[in-house]
Design a protein around this motif. Structure first.
Motif, mmCIF file in Angstrom:
data_model
loop_
_atom_site.group_PDB
_atom_site.id
_atom_site.type_symbol
_atom_site.label_atom_id
_atom_site.label_comp_id
_atom_site.label_asym_id
_atom_site.label_seq_id
_atom_site.Cartn_x
_atom_site.Cartn_y
_atom_site.Cartn_z
ATOM 1 N N ARG A 50 0.835 -1.204 0.000
ATOM 2 C CA ARG A 50 0.000 0.000 0.000
ATOM 3 C C ARG A 50 0.876 1.263 0.000
ATOM 4 N N ALA A 107 -9.449 -5.090 -8.483
ATOM 5 C CA ALA A 107 -9.001 -3.853 -7.838
ATOM 6 C C ALA A 107 -8.668 -2.858 -8.935
ATOM 7 N N ASP A 108 -8.950 -1.581 -8.695
ATOM 8 C CA ASP A 108 -8.586 -0.549 -9.672
ATOM 9 C C ASP A 108 -7.228 0.049 -9.302
ATOM 10 N N HIS A 135 -7.322 3.838 -4.332
ATOM 11 C CA HIS A 135 -7.046 2.684 -5.190
ATOM 12 C C HIS A 135 -5.733 2.000 -4.796
ATOM 13 N N HIS A 138 -6.960 -0.491 -2.452
ATOM 14 C CA HIS A 138 -7.643 -1.594 -3.160
ATOM 15 C C HIS A 138 -6.632 -2.606 -3.713
ATOM 16 N N GLY A 193 -15.875 -6.869 -5.865
ATOM 17 C CA GLY A 193 -14.950 -5.752 -5.747
ATOM 18 C C GLY A 193 -15.340 -4.906 -4.549
ATOM 19 N N HIS A 195 -14.760 -0.759 -2.531
ATOM 20 C CA HIS A 195 -14.204 0.589 -2.499
ATOM 21 C C HIS A 195 -14.093 1.038 -1.057
ATOM 22 N N GLU A 365 -18.979 4.132 -10.578
ATOM 23 C CA GLU A 365 -17.914 3.116 -10.569
ATOM 24 C C GLU A 365 -18.069 2.286 -11.839
ATOM 25 N N GLY A 408 -10.299 -5.874 4.834
ATOM 26 C CA GLY A 408 -10.733 -6.102 3.450
ATOM 27 C C GLY A 408 -10.220 -7.416 2.887
#
Ligand code: NI
Length: 437
Positions: A50, A107-108, A135, A138, A193, A195, A365, A408
């Motif tokens: 991340r 994931a974007d 993102h 994500h 998915g 967010h 989205e 998550g």
């Protein structure tokens, strides 16, 4: 891109005698056997990923380094990633112990043109670009989920397709359709998915069946009049006055054409016209966005907008150009997959984890495109730190709580395992209505 991948690969070496893989982590070489990592190590790798993504943000269509980083990590972990054609998407399939259905997780990848103001030690090193929509989180969650699934291969009654999608922010085009064009959704029986959601505290999630996020369309209107001397208005056609009438009428669409039980909003965000204070304006351009939660209402709105312009053509004598750009569809969660997410969240995160009341949101989205093709669900993952004011998405101070990574990834790993079990027992399971039996 190849140069970037080579650079990433240099961080990983393979011992040709033992075929053990080592990678450079925090200043030393460690053996990489993802299935044998401790819980602490998984959480640590998730956090490192991340922070790497956060420090190296890239905007839509330019996700080269991000793509290379993901590609090399997946390779190091023993998967065989593939790249999308003509853009930076990455996909890989993780096979479970037994043959069976295929579930996709997405994931974007893209960041925004925002100048970061968080003051974080791992703040953006890319001036004027920031992961202000989470993102980075994500992608790290999906990578952490891969590590968790590698440890639980024996629980997987089928396979998981991992999708890293570029250009989510590139409305109205978006990267989702590119991924589908590349065939990455072929053979998939369910897609999930998430967010990050700053209005929920970390540890809690929002999920519901039906519409969750809005269709987002865009329009541009050019009103053409005729210039004249300000002292002779009767010799011209005033485009700004016609634009004012247009704006009045637009506000009547939502209040009088759309059912009060339905939801829509129209925002005219820019207006520019005229050339000089003492000239009757000969042209005026307006641009706006339309958000809807119902595809039928969505389909009507362009006709209603153009109807106003036709009326003005008659009454004010203007001519016009009307451009309408259809963007992302309504993000419509399928009932069974949404229910599966809710149950998994209660089981893995606790009864209290699921927000009791979830209202749809009129942001958009492009995950909605996947759900038009394949059953699945999208969820909102709480990411604010309790007791701390949370900056919203797209905000220069947006700063999701890193505990959301663990929450998550545990949730998504659980969703995959549960979904594969349900689909191996009944391959039409997700097509059915109503609650889980
Ligand atoms: Ni986003």
């Amino acid at each position: 891109l190849h140069k970037a991948i080579r650079r990433q690969r240099q961080m990983c070496i393979r011992d040709s005698n033992t075929s053990m893989r080592f990678f450079f982590y925090k200043g030393r070489w460690i053996e990489m056997n993802p299935a044998a990592l401790s819980e602490e190590k998984i959480v640590e790798i998730g956090r490192e990923c991340r922070r790497y993504f956060h420090a190296h943000p890239e905007i839509s269509t330019q996700e080269a380094e991000t793509s290379a980083k993901i590609f090399s990590l997946l390779e190091e972990w023993g998967l065989s990633p593939v790249r999308g054609t003509g853009h930076y998407g990455v996909a890989a399939t993780l096979k479970g112990k037994s043959e069976g259905p295929l579930i996709a997780l997405r994931a974007d990848m893209d960041a925004l043109s925002v100048r970061e103001e968080t003051g974080l030690p791992f703040a953006s090193q890319n001036e004027g670009v920031m992961h202000a929509c989470g993102h980075d989180v994500h992608m790290a969650i999906l990578l952490e989920t891969v590590l968790r699934l590698l440890q639980r291969r024996d629980d997987l009654f089928g396979s998981v397709r991992i999708l890293f999608q570029p250009s989510e922010e590139l409305s109205p085009t978006g990267g989702a359709r590119l991924m589908m064009k590349d065939g990455f959704l072929d053979g998939v029986s369910g897609v999930f998915g998430l967010h990050v959601w700053p209005s929920y505290p970390v540890g809690r999630i929002g999920i519901k069946g039906g519409p969750l996020m809005a269709a987002s369309d865009r329009f541009r209107v050019t009103i053409k009049g005729r210039t004249a001397h300000a002292g002779h208005p009767h010799e011209g056609v005033d485009a700004i006055l016609a634009a004012a009438d247009f704006l009045q009428e637009v506000s009547h669409i939502v209040s009088r054409r759309v059912s009060p039980l339905d939801t829509a909003t129209i925002n005219v965000g820019t207006i520019s016209g005229g050339s000089r204070y003492n000239v009757v304006p000969g042209s005026c351009i307006l641009e706006g966005t339309i958000r809807t939660l119902n595809e039928t209402t969505r389909d009507h709105i362009p006709q209603w907008l153009e109807g106003i312009l036709k009326g003005l053509e008659q009454s004010a004598g203007i001519t016009y150009e009307f451009n309408y750009f259809r963007g992302y569809p309504v993000l419509m969660n399928w009932p069974k997959p949404a229910e599966l997410v809710r149950q998994t969240a209660q089981e893995t995160l606790g009864e209290e984890a699921v927000m009791a009341h979830v209202e749809p949101d009129l942001t958009a989205e492009d995950f909605g495109f996947y759900l038009q093709k394949v059953p699945g669900a999208f969820l909102w993952l709480g990411c604010s730190t309790p007791g701390t004011p949370a900056a919203g998405l797209h905000n220069a101070r947006c700063c999701p709580d890193e505990k959301a990574l663990e929450v998550g990834s545990r949730l998504m790993a659980g969703v995959v395992i549960k979904a594969l079990a349900a689909l191996s027992a009944d391959h039409d399971f997700f097509q059915k209505d109503g609650s889980l039996s």
